[in-house]
Design a protein around this motif. Sequence first.
Motif, PDB file in Angstrom:
ATOM      1  N   LEU A  46       0.904  -1.209   0.043  1.00  0.00           N
ATOM      2  CA  LEU A  46       0.179  -0.132  -0.029  1.00  0.00           C
ATOM      3  C   LEU A  46       0.894   1.263  -0.065  1.00  0.00           C
ATOM      4  N   LEU A  47       0.303   2.441  -0.467  1.00  0.00           N
ATOM      5  CA  LEU A  47       0.844   3.499  -0.317  1.00  0.00           C
ATOM      6  C   LEU A  47       0.338   4.318   0.801  1.00  0.00           C
ATOM      7  N   VAL A  48       1.156   4.538   1.922  1.00  0.00           N
ATOM      8  CA  VAL A  48       0.681   5.340   3.013  1.00  0.00           C
ATOM      9  C   VAL A  48       0.537   6.799   3.092  1.00  0.00           C
ATOM     10  N   LEU A  49      -0.263   7.528   3.049  1.00  0.00           N
ATOM     11  CA  LEU A  49      -0.347   8.841   3.351  1.00  0.00           C
ATOM     12  C   LEU A  49      -0.618   9.246   4.838  1.00  0.00           C
ATOM     13  N   ALA A  50       0.441  10.156   5.296  1.00  0.00           N
ATOM     14  CA  ALA A  50       0.539  10.201   6.500  1.00  0.00           C
ATOM     15  C   ALA A  50       0.591  11.708   7.020  1.00  0.00           C
ATOM     16  N   ALA A  51       0.003  11.971   8.070  1.00  0.00           N
ATOM     17  CA  ALA A  51       0.500  13.356   8.764  1.00  0.00           C
ATOM     18  C   ALA A  51       0.361  13.088  10.251  1.00  0.00           C
ATOM     19  N   GLY A  52       1.317  13.628  10.937  1.00  0.00           N
ATOM     20  CA  GLY A  52       1.385  13.398  12.373  1.00  0.00           C
ATOM     21  C   GLY A  52       2.731  13.974  12.905  1.00  0.00           C
ATOM     22  N   PRO A  53       2.898  14.071  14.416  1.00  0.00           N
ATOM     23  CA  PRO A  53       3.913  14.926  14.772  1.00  0.00           C
ATOM     24  C   PRO A  53       5.078  13.941  14.853  1.00  0.00           C
ATOM     25  N   GLY A  54       6.289  14.592  14.358  1.00  0.00           N
ATOM     26  CA  GLY A  54       7.702  14.078  14.147  1.00  0.00           C
ATOM     27  C   GLY A  54       8.138  13.401  15.203  1.00  0.00           C
ATOM     28  N   GLU A  55       8.070  13.722  16.500  1.00  0.00           N
ATOM     29  CA  GLU A  55       8.524  12.985  17.668  1.00  0.00           C
ATOM     30  C   GLU A  55       7.889  11.715  17.793  1.00  0.00           C
ATOM     31  N   ALA A  56       6.775  11.347  17.119  1.00  0.00           N
ATOM     32  CA  ALA A  56       6.342  10.220  17.490  1.00  0.00           C
ATOM     33  C   ALA A  56       6.278   9.351  16.176  1.00  0.00           C
ATOM     34  N   ARG A  57       6.712   9.499  15.072  1.00  0.00           N
ATOM     35  CA  ARG A  57       7.076   8.906  13.861  1.00  0.00           C
ATOM     36  C   ARG A  57       7.972   7.496  14.050  1.00  0.00           C
ATOM     37  N   ASP A  58       9.000   7.718  14.905  1.00  0.00           N
ATOM     38  CA  ASP A  58       9.645   6.385  15.113  1.00  0.00           C
ATOM     39  C   ASP A  58       8.634   5.187  15.926  1.00  0.00           C
ATOM     40  N   THR A  59       7.702   5.511  16.301  1.00  0.00           N
ATOM     41  CA  THR A  59       6.698   4.629  16.843  1.00  0.00           C
ATOM     42  C   THR A  59       5.900   3.994  15.709  1.00  0.00           C
ATOM     43  N   VAL A  60       5.475   4.797  14.758  1.00  0.00           N
ATOM     44  CA  VAL A  60       4.518   4.523  13.886  1.00  0.00           C
ATOM     45  C   VAL A  60       5.077   3.991  12.542  1.00  0.00           C
ATOM     46  N   THR A  61       6.170   4.593  12.334  1.00  0.00           N
ATOM     47  CA  THR A  61       6.992   3.882  11.175  1.00  0.00           C
ATOM     48  C   THR A  61       6.911   2.592  10.840  1.00  0.00           C
ATOM     49  N   PRO A  62       7.440   1.632  11.783  1.00  0.00           N
ATOM     50  CA  PRO A  62       7.344   0.195  11.612  1.00  0.00           C
ATOM     51  C   PRO A  62       6.103  -0.316  11.368  1.00  0.00           C
ATOM     52  N   VAL A  63       5.011   0.018  11.789  1.00  0.00           N
ATOM     53  CA  VAL A  63       3.483  -0.131  11.252  1.00  0.00           C
ATOM     54  C   VAL A  63       3.261   0.382  10.069  1.00  0.00           C
TER      55      VAL A  63
END
Length: 296
Positions: free
Chosen positions: A133-150
């Motif tokens: 899939l192509l993920v389109l995402a917006a959210g706080p940079g400080e939490a991206r390390d948590t969500v990136t593996p997902v």
Amino acid sequence: MTDQLTVSVLGTGIMGAAMARNLARAGHAVRVWNRSRAKAEPLAADGAHVAGSPEEAVRGADVVLTMLYDGPAALDVMRRAEPGLRPGTVWAQSTTAGVDAVADLAAYAHERGLVFFDAPVLGTRQPAEAGQLLVLAAGPGEARDTVTPVFDAVGSRTVWTGEDGAAGSATRLKLVANSWVLAVTNAGGETLSLAKALGVDPDTFFDAIAGGPLDMGYLRAKAGLIRDGALRPAQFAVATAEKDARLIVEAGEANGVRLDLAAAGAERFARAAAQGHGDEDMAAAYFASFEEKASD
């Protein structure tokens, strides 16, 4: 935080089930919930824990991923999950919810102390099952390390559109992309229906455009589903396409843009659904050109 996460997937339809499987294959601890438990049960064979309630599914999760029908459905389920949510949990909201609904979901996340990511995806059943899939995402940079593996587990690429999920920039891009996808799907169906009415062999049409700027792999793929009668299982269902088309029209109206093709497309999808094609692939909008169900 390590890359191994506890991820709760709320909504295991066509897309959610595929995403849950790929999360499990990536080594994450996956919990799943669906209104119809029967749709979630097969995921147990992939190592997912099938929860009996949204609250059970989200308890202790690092990331909650919602892939439900629309914005109100996502909000309802998250409210049901509320006793199991803890402040600081990341919420990746992947439902195609529409601009106004995303604002409502983000407001709820803020009230509950959740870290909100607006994260719709582009793709249908096959790329979802392949983790492409192509993920389109917006959210706080400080939490991206948590969500990136997902996102890495379910998609081949992530396009970041902003730092504030509440602004709905990812959803806005999803609606723009879907407006093109739905328009091409409906145009392809109308082209085949006109060919049928005029006694034109569709192969002569495809031969005429082959290799030129009017040719398109997506058009050929959707036309193939119609011509082969391969509309089940749906890659993306007619009923869901109608919902998305109406969200596109509403977004245009709210911003002073008249989207005649999107509005007509929504009506075609609605007609096809009324004829009994709601659970079939959205290419079945082809049948909306005929008073009765057509045969090929």
